[in-house]
Design a protein around this motif. Structure first.
Motif, PDB file in Angstrom:
ATOM      1  N   ARG A 334       0.847  -1.201   0.000  1.00  0.00           N
ATOM      2  CA  ARG A 334       0.000   0.000   0.000  1.00  0.00           C
ATOM      3  C   ARG A 334       0.876   1.243   0.000  1.00  0.00           C
ATOM      4  O   ARG A 334       2.098   1.162  -0.068  1.00  0.00           O
ATOM      5  CB  ARG A 334      -0.940   0.005   1.220  1.00  0.00           C
ATOM      6  CG  ARG A 334      -2.102  -0.948   1.105  1.00  0.00           C
ATOM      7  CD  ARG A 334      -3.202  -0.598   2.110  1.00  0.00           C
ATOM      8  NE  ARG A 334      -4.386  -1.466   1.936  1.00  0.00           N
ATOM      9  CZ  ARG A 334      -4.904  -2.221   2.898  1.00  0.00           C
ATOM     10  NH1 ARG A 334      -4.380  -2.208   4.095  1.00  0.00           N
ATOM     11  NH2 ARG A 334      -5.966  -2.978   2.665  1.00  0.00           N
ATOM     12  N   MET A 335       0.232   2.410   0.107  1.00  0.00           N
ATOM     13  CA  MET A 335       0.979   3.665   0.128  1.00  0.00           C
ATOM     14  C   MET A 335       0.192   4.707   0.914  1.00  0.00           C
ATOM     15  O   MET A 335      -1.029   4.584   1.055  1.00  0.00           O
ATOM     16  CB  MET A 335       1.219   4.165  -1.292  1.00  0.00           C
ATOM     17  CG  MET A 335      -0.058   4.425  -2.078  1.00  0.00           C
ATOM     18  SD  MET A 335       0.236   5.073  -3.744  1.00  0.00           S
ATOM     19  CE  MET A 335       0.707   6.769  -3.355  1.00  0.00           C
ATOM     20  N   PRO A 336       0.855   5.728   1.446  1.00  0.00           N
ATOM     21  CA  PRO A 336       0.152   6.806   2.139  1.00  0.00           C
ATOM     22  C   PRO A 336      -0.818   7.512   1.192  1.00  0.00           C
ATOM     23  O   PRO A 336      -0.631   7.493  -0.031  1.00  0.00           O
ATOM     24  CB  PRO A 336       1.278   7.737   2.579  1.00  0.00           C
ATOM     25  CG  PRO A 336       2.509   6.875   2.625  1.00  0.00           C
ATOM     26  CD  PRO A 336       2.323   5.906   1.500  1.00  0.00           C
ATOM     27  N   GLY A 337      -1.828   8.171   1.775  1.00  0.00           N
ATOM     28  CA  GLY A 337      -2.914   8.708   0.964  1.00  0.00           C
ATOM     29  C   GLY A 337      -2.753  10.132   0.482  1.00  0.00           C
ATOM     30  O   GLY A 337      -3.453  10.546  -0.443  1.00  0.00           O
ATOM     31  N   VAL A 338      -1.878  10.916   1.116  1.00  0.00           N
ATOM     32  CA  VAL A 338      -1.816  12.341   0.775  1.00  0.00           C
ATOM     33  C   VAL A 338      -0.377  12.805   0.606  1.00  0.00           C
ATOM     34  O   VAL A 338       0.564  12.204   1.131  1.00  0.00           O
ATOM     35  CB  VAL A 338      -2.507  13.209   1.865  1.00  0.00           C
ATOM     36  CG1 VAL A 338      -3.957  12.780   2.062  1.00  0.00           C
ATOM     37  CG2 VAL A 338      -1.746  13.144   3.181  1.00  0.00           C
ATOM     38  N   ALA A 339      -0.213  13.923  -0.133  1.00  0.00           N
ATOM     39  CA  ALA A 339       1.103  14.534  -0.323  1.00  0.00           C
ATOM     40  C   ALA A 339       1.517  15.254   0.960  1.00  0.00           C
ATOM     41  O   ALA A 339       0.664  15.763   1.674  1.00  0.00           O
ATOM     42  CB  ALA A 339       1.061  15.523  -1.486  1.00  0.00           C
ATOM     43  N   PRO A 340       2.811  15.337   1.278  1.00  0.00           N
ATOM     44  CA  PRO A 340       3.919  14.775   0.501  1.00  0.00           C
ATOM     45  C   PRO A 340       4.242  13.325   0.872  1.00  0.00           C
ATOM     46  O   PRO A 340       5.163  12.748   0.320  1.00  0.00           O
ATOM     47  CB  PRO A 340       5.087  15.683   0.912  1.00  0.00           C
ATOM     48  CG  PRO A 340       4.797  16.019   2.353  1.00  0.00           C
ATOM     49  CD  PRO A 340       3.290  16.082   2.470  1.00  0.00           C
ATOM     50  N   LEU A 341       3.444  12.744   1.796  1.00  0.00           N
ATOM     51  CA  LEU A 341       3.737  11.372   2.247  1.00  0.00           C
ATOM     52  C   LEU A 341       3.607  10.385   1.083  1.00  0.00           C
ATOM     53  O   LEU A 341       4.287   9.359   1.040  1.00  0.00           O
ATOM     54  CB  LEU A 341       2.790  10.964   3.375  1.00  0.00           C
ATOM     55  CG  LEU A 341       2.589  11.957   4.535  1.00  0.00           C
ATOM     56  CD1 LEU A 341       1.674  11.354   5.596  1.00  0.00           C
ATOM     57  CD2 LEU A 341       3.920  12.373   5.150  1.00  0.00           C
ATOM     58  N   ASN A 342       2.731  10.711   0.135  1.00  0.00           N
ATOM     59  CA  ASN A 342       2.437   9.757  -0.938  1.00  0.00           C
ATOM     60  C   ASN A 342       3.499   9.727  -2.040  1.00  0.00           C
ATOM     61  O   ASN A 342       3.274   9.142  -3.094  1.00  0.00           O
ATOM     62  CB  ASN A 342       1.046  10.004  -1.520  1.00  0.00           C
ATOM     63  CG  ASN A 342       0.945  11.333  -2.236  1.00  0.00           C
ATOM     64  OD1 ASN A 342       1.922  12.080  -2.305  1.00  0.00           O
ATOM     65  ND2 ASN A 342      -0.223  11.624  -2.773  1.00  0.00           N
ATOM     66  N   ARG A 343       4.656  10.330  -1.783  1.00  0.00           N
ATOM     67  CA  ARG A 343       5.809  10.042  -2.642  1.00  0.00           C
ATOM     68  C   ARG A 343       6.389   8.675  -2.271  1.00  0.00           C
ATOM     69  O   ARG A 343       7.253   8.139  -2.965  1.00  0.00           O
ATOM     70  CB  ARG A 343       6.877  11.124  -2.490  1.00  0.00           C
ATOM     71  CG  ARG A 343       7.575  11.086  -1.150  1.00  0.00           C
ATOM     72  CD  ARG A 343       8.469  12.287  -0.901  1.00  0.00           C
ATOM     73  NE  ARG A 343       9.363  12.039   0.229  1.00  0.00           N
ATOM     74  CZ  ARG A 343       8.985  12.044   1.511  1.00  0.00           C
ATOM     75  NH1 ARG A 343       7.733  12.305   1.841  1.00  0.00           N
ATOM     76  NH2 ARG A 343       9.864  11.781   2.458  1.00  0.00           N
TER      77      ARG A 343
END
Lengths: 370, 370
Positions: A334-343
Motif C-alpha cells: 500500500r501507500m500513504p494517501g496524501v502529499a507529501p507522504l504519498n511520494r
C-alpha cells in the motif's frame, strides 16, 4: 437504489466509504492473485504453535458466548503490563475502540485534531459522528507534536489522535517527548496515543506505564494484530485510568468479542519468547526491505514498525503506479494517501518468500515505468 | 474514580450497564461452577465436525485481516436464501447490528417502539444513542403487533423492534401476520424483524424472503449464534433492500469480523444436514424441559426457539429464587426481566447431561423454597 427514507441527516450525508480496500477485493476486482501479502501491516510470520494449539482447543467451545467482562484477558494484560485490570478496556481491534472513543467525545461539528495523512480509519469514525477534522502536516515524515498541541489549544479541541510509532510513515518520537506532550495537553482534551506498533519500536519510544496511567485524558491503544500476529482475531485494548477505561462499558457491544480470538490472544501473550523471536524476524525483514529499496535506487525511511515507508523520489502518481505494478506481479503493498507522504510506498515486513518476490518484481516494475 | 471530564453529556448520563451478566461472572462472583450451561440460549449441541475442521484449517491464517467486504459469506448466504449479496449486511452478531441500526436512525429524544420486556441489548443501544423507549405490554406472553403499530403511529416513531420467534418468551406469530404488520407500517418507520431464532420455529412462522425483500424499511436480522451453534464466533447478518443494507457500510467497523469466525460460519452454512439434526435435538430438548417442568408442577410455555419459558405460577421474586437456587446446583438459567413475564424462568435447550442435572436439581430447589 431504494433505501430507508428516514436515516439521520448525518448518516444520509455520509458516503459509503471503505477506509481500506482489502487484498481480497483487489484480487476480485483486478483478476489477480496475491502471492506476497505485504501491504496491510499484518505479520506474515504468523502466530506461534502455542496459539494454533489454543485455537484448536477453543474450537469445541465456540458455541458459548465469550465472557462479556473479558476478565481473563484483562487480568493477563494487567499482569503483563504491571497495571490493574480496571485500567483496561477490550474491543474488536483498535478500530472498534477508536469508533467508541469518538462516540464518547464528539458531537456534530466538534473539532478533532490529527496529522494530515494519519490513520484513515480514525478519520472515518470522526466523519461518522459528524466531527470536524483539523489537521497539521507531518514535518520530515514525523507527526508534529508542537503543531498538534497548537491546534488543540486554538480549537479547544476535546480529542487528539497521535500514533507512536507512526502509521503510515514508520517514524517515532521518544517517550520523553510524548510524556511532555501529554502533560502539556489541556485536561479537557482526550489524547489517543495509538501504540499499535509499540512492540517493534525502540525501547525508548514507548513511555512507561507509570508515566501516563494516572491521567484520565490519556488513552493508549494497543493490539494483537501486529507483532502478535493475530490481525484476523480482532483483539485490541485501551489503557487509561479506571474511570476512563470503564466508560467504554456504557456503550460497547458487550458480547462482541469472539471466544476463540480471546483464547488465541491469551496464548500469544503467554508466549513472550516467540514474540521476541518474531520482533527479530520483523527487524531483519525491515533491513531486507531497505536493502531491496536501495538496490533499486529508492530511499527507505527508518522504521519503528512492522513496515517500511520507501521514498520513491517523485509524486503520488508515480508511487501509485509502483503499487499497481507490483500487484501485477502478485505483490500486494500500500501507500500513504496524501502529499507529501504519498511520494512513498509502504511495504510490510514478511517472510523470505515474500521478500524474494518483492526483490524480483520491483526492478521489473521500475524498469517498465521508465 | 477519575475519568475524562469532557465526555458528551449523553455518555456522562449513561450508567455502566451490562445488558446481561455472563455465566463466567456469576461463577466468579458467587464462587460456584456452572455444570449445565442452559441460560444464555446458546446451543450446547455445538457446531459440527466440519466446522471444527474449518476452524483448525483457518487457524494458521489468523495473522491476516478478514476480507472487509465479507464477500464469500455474503455470497453463500445469498445463495442459501435465494436473495442477492447486495441485500445483506454482516456484523459481529445481531447485537452489533442493532447498535448500528439505532445509530443510523435515532437522535437524542427520538421515540423507539418495542415490547415491554423484550430484548434488553436493543434497549441498551437505544439508551446509548439517547433514544426514548416507548413500550407496549405482551399479551398472553406474545408481542402485541396491534399495540406496536398503534404506538408507531401515535409517536410517529422512526424505529420499531420486533422479534419473531420471541425472546424471552419463546412465542411466535405467523408469517402472514408479520407481513401484514410490515405492510401496515408507515414507510417512515424502520422495522427490525429479529429472527435470531427462526431456524427452530415452525415453517409458517417465518415470512418468505420474497415477501419483504423489496421493502426498504424492513430489516431482518439473523445469526449463527443459535441453531448454528456459533455464539462465540459473533456472526450476525441483516437482510433488506440493497440501499438499506449498504447503509451499514457508512459507519460499521469494516475490519471488525474475526477471520476464523467467518470460516466457521461458512462451514456451518454448508452443513445443512447437521443443522437439521441439531434442530431435531433442540426440539427434543424442549420437550424434555417441558416434561421436567410439568413433573415439578410448573407450566412450560409453547416455544419456537431454542429455549422454554416456564411459568412458575408466582411473582418475579419467586422465579428469581428458583434461578438462584438452580445455580447453587451448577445449573445456569435466566429469566425475563419485568412483570408479568418474570413469573417465568427461561431454560435453554441442552444435551442430555444438562437435562439430567436440571431434572435432579429442580425438585430440590422447589422443595427448599417451600
Amino acid at each position: 437504489m431504494s433505501s430507508f427514507s428516514r436515516f439521520t441527516p448525518l448518516v444520509q450525508s455520509l458516503p459509503a466509504t471503505v477506509p481500506f480496500v482489502g487484498p481480497e477485493a483487489i484480487e476480485r476486482n483486478r483478476g489477480l492473485m496475491v502471492k506476497a501479502r505485504i501491504g496491510a501491516n499484518e505479520n506474515g510470520f504468523g502466530p506461534s504453535h502455542a496459539v494454533i494449539a489454543a485455537i484448536a482447543e477453543a474450537a469445541t467451545d465456540t458455541w458459548k458466548y465469550n465472557d462479556p467482562e473479558n476478565f481473563e484477558l484483562k487480568a493477563a494484560l494487567a499482569a503483563h503490563l504491571g497495571i490493574r485490570a480496571e485500567n483496561i478496556a477490550i474491543g474488536e481491534g483498535i478500530d472498534d475502540l477508536l469508533g467508541l472513543i469518538v462516540r464518547m467525545v464528539i458531537e456534530p461539528g466538534f473539532p478533532v485534531v490529527t496529522s494530515f495523512g494519519a490513520y484513515p480509519t480514525f478519520n472515518f469514525h470522526v466523519a461518522g459522528f459528524g466531527g470536524r477534522l483539523v489537521t497539521t502536516p507531518y514535518i520530515d515524515d514525523r507527526e508534529d507534536l508542537n503543531g498538534l498541541l497548537d491546534l488543540v489549544r486554538r480549537e479547544n479541541a476535546p480529542l487528539v489522535y497521535f500514533a507512536n510509532p507512526d502509521n503510515p510513515m514508520g517514524s517515532w518520537h521518544t517517550a520523553d517527548d510524548i510524556v511532555a506532550f501529554a502533560k502539556a495537553l489541556p485536561e479537557t482534551c482526550l489524547m489517543i496515543l495509538d501504540e499499535a506498533y509499540c512492540e517493534t519500536g525502540p525501547a525508548d519510544a514507548t513511555p512507561a506505564m507509570a508515566a501516563l496511567i494516572d491521567m484520565p485524558n490519556i488513552l493508549r491503544t494497543r493490539t494483537f494484530s501486529k507483532a502478535y500476529g493475530l490481525a484476523g482475531a480482532r483483539i485490541g485494548y485501551a489503557i487509561s485510568t479506571p474511570g476512563t477505561a470503564q466508560a467504554f462499558d456504557k456503550i460497547r457491544n458487550h458480547f462482541g468479542m469472539a471466544r476463540i480470538s480471546t483464547a488465541a490472544a491469551l496464548a500469544a501473550l503467554k508466549d513472550q519468547a516467540y514474540l521476541t523471536k518474531v520482533i527479530g524476524d520483523i527487524s531483519a525483514s525491515r533491513d531486507r526491505i531497505a536493502k531491496i529499496a536501495r538496490d533499486n535506487g529508492l530511499l527507505p525511511l527508518a522504521s519503528a514498525t512492522n513496515f517500511v515507508a520507501v521514498d520513491c523520489g517523485r509524486d503520488g502518481v508515480y508511487a501509485r503506479s509502483i503499487v499497481d505494478g507490483l500487484m501485477e506481479h502478485g505483490v500486494f503493498i500500500r501507500m500513504p494517501g496524501v502529499a507529501p507522504l504519498n511520494r512513498c510506498i509502504r511495504i510490510s515486513a514478511g517472510t523470505e518468500k515474500d521478500m524474494a518476490l518483492l526483490e524480483e518484481a520491483l526492478p521489473q516494475v521500475l524498469k517498465a515505468l521508465k
